[in-house]
Design an enzyme around this catalytic site. Structure first.
Site, PDB file in Angstrom:
ATOM      1  N   ASN A 103       5.653   3.593   7.064  1.00 29.69           N
ATOM      2  CA  ASN A 103       7.384   3.245   7.029  1.00 29.69           C
ATOM      3  C   ASN A 103       7.709   4.477   5.913  1.00 29.69           C
ATOM      4  OD1 ASN A 103       9.685   2.731   5.590  1.00 29.69           O
ATOM      5  ND2 ASN A 103       8.759   0.010   6.314  1.00 29.69           N
ATOM      6  N   HIS A 106      11.803   5.223   2.638  1.00 30.92           N
ATOM      7  CA  HIS A 106      11.631   5.667   1.742  1.00 30.92           C
ATOM      8  C   HIS A 106      12.169   7.633   1.639  1.00 30.92           C
ATOM      9  CE1 HIS A 106      12.048   2.541  -0.583  1.00 30.92           C
ATOM     10  NE2 HIS A 106      10.973   2.229  -0.057  1.00 30.92           N
ATOM     11  N   HIS A 153      12.817   0.590   8.827  1.00 24.39           N
ATOM     12  CA  HIS A 153      13.944  -0.470   8.334  1.00 24.39           C
ATOM     13  C   HIS A 153      15.037  -0.035   8.635  1.00 24.39           C
ATOM     14  CE1 HIS A 153      14.409  -4.438   5.612  1.00 24.39           C
ATOM     15  NE2 HIS A 153      15.771  -4.554   6.649  1.00 24.39           N
ATOM     16  N   ARG A 177      18.374  -1.685   7.896  1.00 23.73           N
ATOM     17  CA  ARG A 177      18.924  -2.389   6.421  1.00 23.73           C
ATOM     18  C   ARG A 177      20.876  -2.132   7.424  1.00 23.73           C
ATOM     19  NH1 ARG A 177      16.827  -4.695   2.256  1.00 23.73           N
ATOM     20  NH2 ARG A 177      14.974  -3.952   1.700  1.00 23.73           N
ATOM     21  N   ARG A 229      21.068   1.240   3.353  1.00 26.47           N
ATOM     22  CA  ARG A 229      20.766   1.833   1.923  1.00 26.47           C
ATOM     23  C   ARG A 229      20.231   3.216   2.211  1.00 26.47           C
ATOM     24  NH1 ARG A 229      17.971  -2.980  -1.501  1.00 26.47           N
ATOM     25  NH2 ARG A 229      20.018  -3.795  -0.153  1.00 26.47           N
ATOM     26  N   GLU A 274      11.679  -2.534  11.770  1.00 25.50           N
ATOM     27  CA  GLU A 274      11.960  -3.617  10.883  1.00 25.50           C
ATOM     28  C   GLU A 274      13.655  -3.859  11.339  1.00 25.50           C
ATOM     29  OE1 GLU A 274      10.227  -3.075   7.115  1.00 25.50           O
ATOM     30  OE2 GLU A 274       8.216  -3.580   7.730  1.00 25.50           O
ATOM     31  N   THR A 296      12.387  -5.768   0.212  1.00 24.25           N
ATOM     32  CA  THR A 296      11.612  -7.282   0.577  1.00 24.25           C
ATOM     33  C   THR A 296      10.552  -7.926  -0.906  1.00 24.25           C
ATOM     34  OG1 THR A 296      11.521  -6.120   2.966  1.00 24.25           O
ATOM     35  CG2 THR A 296      10.890  -8.404   2.663  1.00 24.25           C
ATOM     36  N   GLU A 320       3.094 -10.549  10.808  1.00 24.89           N
ATOM     37  CA  GLU A 320       2.328  -9.396   9.313  1.00 24.89           C
ATOM     38  C   GLU A 320       3.016 -10.323   7.904  1.00 24.89           C
ATOM     39  OE1 GLU A 320       4.225  -5.210   7.267  1.00 24.89           O
ATOM     40  OE2 GLU A 320       4.480  -5.743   9.539  1.00 24.89           O
ATOM     41  N   HIS A 363       2.873  -4.935   2.321  1.00 31.31           N
ATOM     42  CA  HIS A 363       3.936  -4.934   1.551  1.00 31.31           C
ATOM     43  C   HIS A 363       3.038  -4.700   0.017  1.00 31.31           C
ATOM     44  CE1 HIS A 363       7.213  -5.426  -0.118  1.00 31.31           C
ATOM     45  NE2 HIS A 363       6.735  -5.327  -1.525  1.00 31.31           N
TER      46      HIS A 363
END
Length: 246
Positions: A10, A13, A46, A48, A52, A76, A107, A157, A196
């Protein structure tokens, strides 16, 4: 030899850092390319509702990169009409439906598939008809696993956050919850993924559960990249996973 467990990286970030100052650096697409070369099997991002970190332009570029590399893109997304339309436009390999609240930092838990069964079933049908694998991000709860199978998901998941943060006896309790949910999901014909809060140690622990076929890891790998580089961080995770699954 056991089947190799896949690693989805992922890269959200990387976009978070970029967006802190604006501009184009660091580029999450470049990060995705490095992650794939270092041993990642696919890319997770992801998008969103508030954009963000990952943006619509990122999804376009990541879709093109993954298609060129022959690797899957796991999108995602919240269960909204806007996100469904974006998924249908880009046709990622998989769409992982996740809960989303504007005020959360990340999340915080799994979907309540039991309470949203009708909406989940409609979304799963729409995405599946477009050739997109449907994954539901859920807590390791047997009722949520059963509901995920009932609404037509192909993948679950399992949220590993509570397991990763638990200490002492609670850690063992959370591991058993994960193992039970994974066994049940597999028995119902679902492919089981997990993610996660995972790091090298907790990923190795989770991979002792034989039904898990994929880990999706982001925050830890991007954090490690600050110190050792993204290629080294992904490569070490791949080595950890291969050591467990070989």
């Amino acid at each position: 030899m056991s089947e190799r467990v896949r690693l989805g990286v992922n890269i959200d970030h990387v976009a978070t850092v970029r967006n802190a100052r604006g501009g184009s650096h660091p580029d999450p697409v470049r990060a995705a390319r490095v992650a794939l070369a270092a041993g990642g099997d696919g890319i997770t991002a992801h998008l969103r509702e508030d954009r963000r970190h990952i943006t619509d332009r990122d999804i376009e570029a990541l879709s093109a990169l993954c298609a060129e590399a022959g690797r899957p893109l796991n999108l995602e997304m919240a269960l909204t009409e806007e996100m469904l339309a974006i998924a249908l436009r880009h046709r990622p390999h998989a769409a992982c439906l996740v809960p989303e609240r504007r005020e959360e930092v990340t999340t915080e838990g799994g979907l309540n598939v039991v309470a949203q069964a009708d909406d989940m079933a409609r979304a799963a049908g729409t995405l599946s008809a477009a050739g997109i694998r449907v994954s539901l991000f859920i807590d390791p709860d047997v009722e949520q696993v059963k509901a995920s199978a009932a609404v037509g998901a192909q993948v679950i998941e399992l949220h590993t956050g509570r397991f990763c943060h638990a200490v002492g006896d609670a850690h063992g309790v959370e591991f058993r919850r994960l193992a039970e949910a994974a066994r049940l999901g597999h028995s119902l014909g679902l492919e089981v993924h997990a993610g996660h809060g995972l790091n090298y140690e907790t990923a190795a622990e989770v991979l002792a559960i034989p039904e898990i076929r994929e880990l999706n890891i982001g925050h830890f790998l991007i954090g490690e990249a600050v110190f050792i580089g993204l290629d080294a961080a992904v490569g070490r995770m791949r080595t950890v996973m291969d050591g467990i699954t070989a």
